[in-house]
Design a protein around this motif. Structure first.
Motif, PDB file in Angstrom:
ATOM      1  N   ILE A   1      24.552  56.164 -22.781  1.00 63.23           N
ATOM      2  CA  ILE A   1      25.856  56.060 -22.108  1.00 63.23           C
ATOM      3  C   ILE A   1      25.316  54.735 -21.177  1.00 63.23           C
ATOM      4  O   ILE A   1      26.009  53.803 -20.660  1.00 63.23           O
ATOM      5  N   ALA A   2      24.237  55.100 -20.470  1.00 60.49           N
ATOM      6  CA  ALA A   2      23.906  54.071 -19.613  1.00 60.49           C
ATOM      7  C   ALA A   2      23.264  52.680 -20.074  1.00 60.49           C
ATOM      8  O   ALA A   2      23.715  51.659 -19.431  1.00 60.49           O
ATOM      9  N   THR A   3      22.845  52.600 -21.278  1.00 61.91           N
ATOM     10  CA  THR A   3      22.676  51.682 -22.026  1.00 61.91           C
ATOM     11  C   THR A   3      24.059  50.616 -22.415  1.00 61.91           C
ATOM     12  O   THR A   3      24.088  49.586 -22.183  1.00 61.91           O
ATOM     13  N   LEU A   4      24.910  51.707 -22.744  1.00 64.71           N
ATOM     14  CA  LEU A   4      26.413  51.043 -23.299  1.00 64.71           C
ATOM     15  C   LEU A   4      26.830  50.316 -22.146  1.00 64.71           C
ATOM     16  O   LEU A   4      27.523  49.275 -22.083  1.00 64.71           O
ATOM     17  N   ASP A   5      26.877  51.267 -20.804  1.00 62.09           N
ATOM     18  CA  ASP A   5      27.426  50.666 -19.749  1.00 62.09           C
ATOM     19  C   ASP A   5      26.825  49.396 -19.253  1.00 62.09           C
ATOM     20  O   ASP A   5      27.435  48.578 -18.515  1.00 62.09           O
ATOM     21  N   GLN A   6      25.530  49.388 -19.106  1.00 61.95           N
ATOM     22  CA  GLN A   6      24.797  48.294 -18.610  1.00 61.95           C
ATOM     23  C   GLN A   6      25.007  47.015 -19.352  1.00 61.95           C
ATOM     24  O   GLN A   6      25.065  45.975 -18.812  1.00 61.95           O
ATOM     25  N   PHE A   7      24.881  47.091 -20.715  1.00 64.03           N
ATOM     26  CA  PHE A   7      25.402  45.927 -21.839  1.00 64.03           C
ATOM     27  C   PHE A   7      26.755  45.497 -21.493  1.00 64.03           C
ATOM     28  O   PHE A   7      26.947  44.413 -21.128  1.00 64.03           O
TER      29      PHE A   7
ATOM     30  N   THR B   1      18.508  46.184 -24.448  1.00 62.16           N
ATOM     31  CA  THR B   1      18.943  45.814 -25.910  1.00 62.16           C
ATOM     32  C   THR B   1      18.201  44.970 -26.539  1.00 62.16           C
ATOM     33  O   THR B   1      17.446  44.260 -25.837  1.00 62.16           O
ATOM     34  N   TYR B   2      17.860  45.028 -27.877  1.00 61.05           N
ATOM     35  CA  TYR B   2      17.155  44.236 -28.526  1.00 61.05           C
ATOM     36  C   TYR B   2      17.390  43.965 -30.026  1.00 61.05           C
ATOM     37  O   TYR B   2      17.979  44.874 -30.551  1.00 61.05           O
ATOM     38  N   ARG B   3      16.897  42.856 -30.445  1.00 53.89           N
ATOM     39  CA  ARG B   3      17.080  42.358 -31.950  1.00 53.89           C
ATOM     40  C   ARG B   3      15.608  42.490 -32.652  1.00 53.89           C
ATOM     41  O   ARG B   3      14.778  42.532 -31.793  1.00 53.89           O
TER      42      ARG B   3
ATOM     43  N   GLN C   1      19.486  51.043 -28.477  1.00 48.70           N
ATOM     44  CA  GLN C   1      19.209  49.783 -27.857  1.00 48.70           C
ATOM     45  C   GLN C   1      19.315  48.600 -29.131  1.00 48.70           C
ATOM     46  O   GLN C   1      20.019  47.395 -28.741  1.00 48.70           O
ATOM     47  N   ASN C   2      18.695  48.543 -30.094  1.00 48.44           N
ATOM     48  CA  ASN C   2      18.978  47.873 -31.307  1.00 48.44           C
ATOM     49  C   ASN C   2      20.203  47.815 -31.835  1.00 48.44           C
ATOM     50  O   ASN C   2      20.895  46.798 -32.161  1.00 48.44           O
ATOM     51  N   ALA C   3      20.785  49.074 -32.001  1.00 52.22           N
ATOM     52  CA  ALA C   3      21.922  49.174 -32.868  1.00 52.22           C
ATOM     53  C   ALA C   3      23.105  48.613 -32.127  1.00 52.22           C
ATOM     54  O   ALA C   3      23.922  48.169 -32.837  1.00 52.22           O
ATOM     55  N   LEU C   4      23.127  48.625 -30.800  1.00 55.86           N
ATOM     56  CA  LEU C   4      24.048  48.004 -30.090  1.00 55.86           C
ATOM     57  C   LEU C   4      24.385  46.487 -30.167  1.00 55.86           C
ATOM     58  O   LEU C   4      25.429  45.995 -30.171  1.00 55.86           O
ATOM     59  N   VAL C   5      23.464  45.834 -30.603  1.00 57.51           N
ATOM     60  CA  VAL C   5      23.461  44.380 -30.903  1.00 57.51           C
ATOM     61  C   VAL C   5      23.279  43.928 -32.287  1.00 57.51           C
ATOM     62  O   VAL C   5      23.136  42.634 -32.530  1.00 57.51           O
ATOM     63  N   GLN C   6      22.814  44.776 -33.092  1.00 60.11           N
ATOM     64  CA  GLN C   6      22.422  44.429 -34.452  1.00 60.11           C
ATOM     65  C   GLN C   6      22.129  45.720 -35.448  1.00 60.11           C
ATOM     66  O   GLN C   6      21.747  46.866 -35.178  1.00 60.11           O
ATOM     67  N   ASN C   7      22.925  45.048 -36.348  1.00 57.37           N
ATOM     68  CA  ASN C   7      23.062  46.459 -37.712  1.00 57.37           C
ATOM     69  C   ASN C   7      21.660  45.997 -38.625  1.00 57.37           C
ATOM     70  O   ASN C   7      21.708  44.988 -39.360  1.00 57.37           O
ATOM     71  N   ILE C   8      20.483  47.224 -38.620  1.00 55.90           N
ATOM     72  CA  ILE C   8      19.418  46.743 -39.652  1.00 55.90           C
ATOM     73  C   ILE C   8      19.671  47.772 -40.773  1.00 55.90           C
ATOM     74  O   ILE C   8      18.720  47.563 -41.654  1.00 55.90           O
ATOM     75  N   GLY C   9      20.550  48.408 -40.798  1.00 55.01           N
ATOM     76  CA  GLY C   9      20.748  49.605 -41.944  1.00 55.01           C
ATOM     77  C   GLY C   9      22.041  48.889 -42.877  1.00 55.01           C
ATOM     78  O   GLY C   9      23.202  48.886 -42.326  1.00 55.01           O
TER      79      GLY C   9
ATOM     80  N   VAL D   1      19.565  36.069 -25.015  1.00 54.49           N
ATOM     81  CA  VAL D   1      19.292  35.518 -23.803  1.00 54.49           C
ATOM     82  C   VAL D   1      20.397  34.296 -23.674  1.00 54.49           C
ATOM     83  O   VAL D   1      21.072  33.945 -22.761  1.00 54.49           O
ATOM     84  N   VAL D   2      20.154  33.231 -24.709  1.00 52.51           N
ATOM     85  CA  VAL D   2      21.121  32.015 -24.544  1.00 52.51           C
ATOM     86  C   VAL D   2      22.655  32.525 -24.598  1.00 52.51           C
ATOM     87  O   VAL D   2      23.387  31.876 -23.762  1.00 52.51           O
TER      88      VAL D   2
END
Length: 309
Positions: A263-269, A289-291, A151-159, A301-302
């Motif tokens: 897959i559910a997270t990907l499709d919902q996003f 999803t979250y940062r 959920q984090n990786a989908l919207v942000q790379n922290i690595g 959100v914005v």
């Protein structure tokens, strides 16, 4: 521990890196874990990069291999290293050409990775110490508090790729990417895939590398007002939309390997990006999803409200 003295294959991508490369290579030779092998893929350097690598190869007992890269950009160069079938090891470590590894980098990574079963994809990455061109300490990369996840990786790379070490199971997943795949960055992709298939990750707050900051960095430190303004500019110019389009398309090509929850997270996003308000916000919330920071999450959100994610 499955191996008493596991071999780490260092995956080094180069392009005209002679100015700082010798320091990076020297930091390999100073690793407290000495069972490593170096695989270098050069993307068409016109400076002394090849000579620097060749000189280093004569100075160390470890195997050093120098290859011609695909010459199609940095992430394709790293992906070619991951896919290379001529070398094998128990673990693999990405490396940039202009950093300096701390001596305990590999040892600390292996201390955690050795606890993970061989068949479970595992990824270790860390914070970085930021240094200038002369090696002087400038500060540190952000300290992330929230748990690494898909959920984090989908919207942000922290690595940061320059800190990543992963096991053979993770390498097999990454190497399975189809030839026609398009990525934003190899490290973001690595974070997404390892979490997406249900693998395990470890973010270590201990800095494992000196991350050199200079005008030729392809990716900056992501710290300070300048980097924040660059992220805002990327948002305003629609680059975030392009990045998400690219990531979603790539992940869909690998969805047969993803867990049902991923897959559910990907499709919902993906659906949230195309659905009218107010359902858009509901789907975004449902995707989870979250940062890592409150301000960045407000930005999601914005961005959703403005149709810019």
């Amino acid at each position: 521990m499955p191996f008493d003295n596991p071999k780490v294959v260092i995956l080094l991508a180069t392009l005209n890196g002679a100015e700082y490369l010798a320091e990076q290579l020297q930091s390999f030779s100073e690793q407290s874990h000495s069972n490593w092998e170096l695989l270098v893929s050069d993307d068409g350097s016109t400076d002394q990069t090849a000579e620097v690598v060749q000189a280093f190869a004569k100075q160390v007992p470890q195997r050093v291999t120098f290859l011609e890269g695909p010459r199609k950009g940095f992430w394709r160069n790293f992906l070619s290293l991951v896919r290379n079938e001529d070398v094998d090891g128990e673990f693999f470590a990405y490396s940039d050409q202009d950093d300096i590894w701390f001596p305990a980098k590999l040892k600390k990574a292996l201390a955690w990775l050795a606890k993970i079963p061989d068949d479970v994809p595992a990824l270790y990455f860390t914070r970085t110490a930021l240094v200038g061109k002369n090696g002087k300490l400038l500060g540190f990369s952000p300290l992330f508090a929230r748990t690494p996840s898909f959920q984090n990786a989908l919207v942000q790379n922290i690595g940061g790729g320059n800190t990543m070490v992963f096991n053979r199971a993770a390498r097999s997943i990454l190497a399975a990417a189809p030839a026609d795949i398009e990525l934003i960055a190899h490290d973001w992709w690595t974070y997404q895939m390892v979490t997406g298939v249900g693998g395990v990750t470890r973010y270590d707050s201990w800095p494992s590398v000196k991350y050199r900051q200079h005008e030729y960095n392809l990716v900056g430190s992501n710290v300070g007002m300048r980097q924040r303004s660059l992220r805002l500019r990327a948002f305003a110019q629609g680059r975030v939309v392009i990045w998400n389009d690219t990531n979603i398309e790539a992940l869909n090509k690998m969805r047969h390997l993803l867990t049902p929850s991923s897959i559910a997270t990907l499709d919902q996003f993906a659906q949230a990006r195309k659905t009218p308000l107010p359902k858009r916000l509901y789907l975004l919330w449902k995707a989870g999803t979250y940062r890592q920071s409150v301000l960045d999450n407000i930005g999601i959100v914005v961005g959703s409200l403005l149709g810019r994610i």
